[in-house]
Design a protein around this motif. Sequence first.
Motif, mmCIF file in Angstrom:
data_model
loop_
_atom_site.group_PDB
_atom_site.id
_atom_site.type_symbol
_atom_site.label_atom_id
_atom_site.label_comp_id
_atom_site.label_asym_id
_atom_site.label_seq_id
_atom_site.Cartn_x
_atom_site.Cartn_y
_atom_site.Cartn_z
ATOM 1 N N PRO A 1 89.174 67.254 27.390
ATOM 2 C CA PRO A 1 88.827 68.678 27.545
ATOM 3 C C PRO A 1 87.410 68.999 27.058
ATOM 4 O O PRO A 1 86.860 68.309 26.210
ATOM 5 C CB PRO A 1 89.845 69.409 26.648
ATOM 6 C CG PRO A 1 90.867 68.400 26.259
ATOM 7 C CD PRO A 1 90.209 67.063 26.351
ATOM 8 N N ASP A 2 86.840 70.042 27.623
ATOM 9 C CA ASP A 2 85.564 70.607 27.150
ATOM 10 C C ASP A 2 85.649 72.107 27.436
ATOM 11 O O ASP A 2 86.758 72.640 27.610
ATOM 12 C CB ASP A 2 84.376 69.931 27.869
ATOM 13 C CG ASP A 2 83.033 70.298 27.236
ATOM 14 O OD1 ASP A 2 82.746 69.824 26.131
ATOM 15 O OD2 ASP A 2 82.268 71.082 27.835
ATOM 16 N N VAL A 3 84.514 72.783 27.495
ATOM 17 C CA VAL A 3 84.511 74.233 27.707
ATOM 18 C C VAL A 3 85.331 74.580 28.959
ATOM 19 O O VAL A 3 85.123 73.989 30.027
ATOM 20 C CB VAL A 3 83.065 74.762 27.859
ATOM 21 C CG1 VAL A 3 83.057 76.248 28.203
ATOM 22 C CG2 VAL A 3 82.271 74.494 26.598
ATOM 23 N N PRO B 1 76.786 76.912 15.652
ATOM 24 C CA PRO B 1 76.825 77.195 17.088
ATOM 25 C C PRO B 1 77.952 76.351 17.700
ATOM 26 O O PRO B 1 77.952 75.134 17.550
ATOM 27 C CB PRO B 1 75.443 76.747 17.572
ATOM 28 C CG PRO B 1 74.911 75.823 16.540
ATOM 29 C CD PRO B 1 75.629 76.088 15.253
ATOM 30 N N ALA B 2 78.901 77.002 18.349
ATOM 31 C CA ALA B 2 80.049 76.268 18.916
ATOM 32 C C ALA B 2 80.370 76.823 20.305
ATOM 33 O O ALA B 2 81.533 76.969 20.686
ATOM 34 C CB ALA B 2 81.266 76.376 17.998
ATOM 35 N N ALA B 3 79.296 77.149 21.073
ATOM 36 C CA ALA B 3 79.510 77.697 22.423
ATOM 37 C C ALA B 3 78.899 76.742 23.459
ATOM 38 O O ALA B 3 79.555 75.792 23.870
ATOM 39 C CB ALA B 3 78.924 79.100 22.529
ATOM 40 N N SER C 1 81.641 85.071 17.348
ATOM 41 C CA SER C 1 81.354 85.673 18.657
ATOM 42 C C SER C 1 82.012 84.854 19.751
ATOM 43 O O SER C 1 82.503 83.748 19.510
ATOM 44 C CB SER C 1 79.842 85.714 18.917
ATOM 45 O OG SER C 1 79.369 84.412 19.181
ATOM 46 N N ASP C 2 82.015 85.425 20.956
ATOM 47 C CA ASP C 2 82.377 84.667 22.155
ATOM 48 C C ASP C 2 81.500 85.205 23.275
ATOM 49 O O ASP C 2 80.526 85.931 23.014
ATOM 50 C CB ASP C 2 83.892 84.731 22.452
ATOM 51 C CG ASP C 2 84.382 86.155 22.629
ATOM 52 O OD1 ASP C 2 83.587 87.013 23.090
ATOM 53 O OD2 ASP C 2 85.555 86.425 22.317
ATOM 54 N N ILE C 3 81.855 84.886 24.497
ATOM 55 C CA ILE C 3 80.971 85.275 25.603
ATOM 56 C C ILE C 3 80.839 86.804 25.742
ATOM 57 O O ILE C 3 79.869 87.303 26.289
ATOM 58 C CB ILE C 3 81.453 84.619 26.914
ATOM 59 C CG1 ILE C 3 80.356 84.668 27.968
ATOM 60 C CG2 ILE C 3 82.754 85.247 27.415
ATOM 61 C CD1 ILE C 3 80.387 83.548 28.943
ATOM 62 N N ALA D 1 77.895 65.826 14.256
ATOM 63 C CA ALA D 1 78.761 66.901 13.749
ATOM 64 C C ALA D 1 80.008 67.124 14.591
ATOM 65 O O ALA D 1 81.080 67.426 14.061
ATOM 66 C CB ALA D 1 77.956 68.196 13.645
ATOM 67 N N ASN D 2 79.882 67.019 15.933
ATOM 68 C CA ASN D 2 81.061 67.346 16.752
ATOM 69 C C ASN D 2 81.757 66.095 17.300
ATOM 70 O O ASN D 2 82.550 66.182 18.248
ATOM 71 C CB ASN D 2 80.716 68.357 17.853
ATOM 72 C CG ASN D 2 79.822 67.787 18.950
ATOM 73 O OD1 ASN D 2 79.922 66.613 19.298
ATOM 74 N ND2 ASN D 2 78.967 68.628 19.506
ATOM 75 N N ALA D 3 81.507 64.945 16.656
ATOM 76 C CA ALA D 3 82.097 63.692 17.148
ATOM 77 C C ALA D 3 83.580 63.535 16.789
ATOM 78 O O ALA D 3 84.215 62.554 17.185
ATOM 79 C CB ALA D 3 81.308 62.500 16.612
ATOM 80 N N GLY D 4 84.146 64.491 16.051
ATOM 81 C CA GLY D 4 85.568 64.386 15.684
ATOM 82 C C GLY D 4 86.478 64.413 16.898
ATOM 83 O O GLY D 4 87.539 63.765 16.913
ATOM 84 N N GLY D 5 86.076 65.139 17.938
ATOM 85 C CA GLY D 5 86.918 65.239 19.145
ATOM 86 C C GLY D 5 87.045 63.888 19.826
ATOM 87 O O GLY D 5 88.157 63.421 20.109
ATOM 88 N N VAL D 6 85.905 63.235 20.059
ATOM 89 C CA VAL D 6 85.972 61.945 20.768
ATOM 90 C C VAL D 6 86.602 60.885 19.859
ATOM 91 O O VAL D 6 87.243 59.951 20.334
ATOM 92 C CB VAL D 6 84.592 61.525 21.327
ATOM 93 C CG1 VAL D 6 83.612 61.087 20.258
ATOM 94 C CG2 VAL D 6 84.779 60.388 22.327
#
Length: 425
Positions: free
Chosen positions: A149-151, A301-303, A249-251, A350-355
């Motif tokens: 999964p991704d955005v 930033p997580a968008a 925030s979100d979109i 930083a975001n390598a936990g998902g993979v």
Amino acid sequence: MSDEKRSAWEMAITQLENAAKYLPKDKDWLNAIEYLKHCQRMLSVSLPILMDDGNIRVFDGYRIQHCDVRGPTKGGVRYAPQVDLDEVKALAFWMSMKCAVVNLPYGGAKGGIAVDPSRLSRNELQRLTRRYTYAISDMIGSLKDIPAPDVGTNAQIMAYMMDTYAMIARNTGEPAHGVVTGKPVDVGGSLGREAATGTGLMYVIDAYCQRKGIDLDKQRIAIQGFGNVGSNCALQLAGYHQCKVVAVSDINGGIYSDDGFDVQALEAHVDKTGSVVGFMGSKKRLTNKELLACDCDILIPAAVEKQITADVARLVKARIVAEGANGPTTPEADGILEENGVVVIPDILANAGGVTVSYFEWIQDRDAYFWDLERINKELRRVMVAAFEDVLRVAQERDVTMRTAAYIIAVERLAKAIILRGIFP
Ligand SMILES: NC(=O)c1ccc[n+]([C@@H]2O[C@H](COP(=O)([O-])OP(=O)(O)OC[C@H]3O[C@@H](n4cnc5c(N)ncnc54)[C@H](O)[C@@H]3O)[C@@H](O)[C@H]2O)c1
């Protein structure tokens, strides 16, 4: 060229070239860098879908494999209106770098469809996902290329993808579970995968704070994007630690509260209404740009990409930027943040936990033996902290930012694999 006009792919190549300055200059290494400036396979597909009203709409889809020298390729599938070839190329490149930083035996890939999934019915979304999986089915496979999964996509979309692949692979007898990760636990998914990127981000922020003598529990956090990554990281920082999440925030826009939000109540509000905006605890509305410049200690930033541009970087008040999103900071903004003493914990670390937990899921599917959550999170922390320590050590030894250090490590590992394997034929 101004950084706002620079494409995500150009940004990625600039980051590669910055790291190359610190690597050997002999012919083999220069050839390896040239090799990494290209994606190995790129597929564009047109996806005709019969909509619920009886009309056909045709969507553009992509699957791109950047580099498989270290193993099968791996990377998410994004459903968002702006998705195009350039964006997917950059995301595939960043996956190669990320897998190398955390030392997983994978290369990088990415896929996507130019679509706003919120405007499709559940049945339309299922038909689109199945048609897309069919169209890219020659490229993917549990030992070839493994989506996640991704955005705009989630565990349900992964279940549709796995099921479609299983139908196609039926005659070959190839096991289908390992063809995608991020699946629901009921169909071969892993415990902890849903929250893994946010959890891994928290482990890296915690490791950084411990090394620098910062009391993480007292930090005030601002998060752009309250989807999978942003919300799970918020839950971890406010729950496991006692951080105050002061802005999200979100979109649709953002909200700010000096006292910090009740993150669980905020999550329930988002589940019900689809947005953070209008949450009862909010004192103040913010635009996304204002959120990035708001009064906080750690900015996450997580968008999506290119949110912290040079203009925005000059306004950032946080002392630490921990990148949950892929490519949120432009190279020009990086320079400004560094000048202003803002530390960036880069996306590819930083975001390598998902993979990483996707890798655990893939191993569990191959072994048909499933781990408990305690083991998943213990192994995740071990991988993330080890990668963080490597990056910090190289940053200190070479006197470079953590982004450049992470790229030095990743490119070095990839280049060594290219040199050892040699160039075919
Ligand atoms: N899901 C993962 O496991 C994972 C792993 C590594 C990196 N990432 C990266 O993290 C980021 C977020 O991914 P996600 O899985 O949480 O996606 P998601 O779809 O679950 O959530 C995305 C969030 O960002 C918001 N958003 C989208 N476009 C925006 C914009 N232009 N401005 C402001 N907000 C916007 C959405 O409203 C939503 O709140 C992406 O860059 C993705 O590539 C995700």
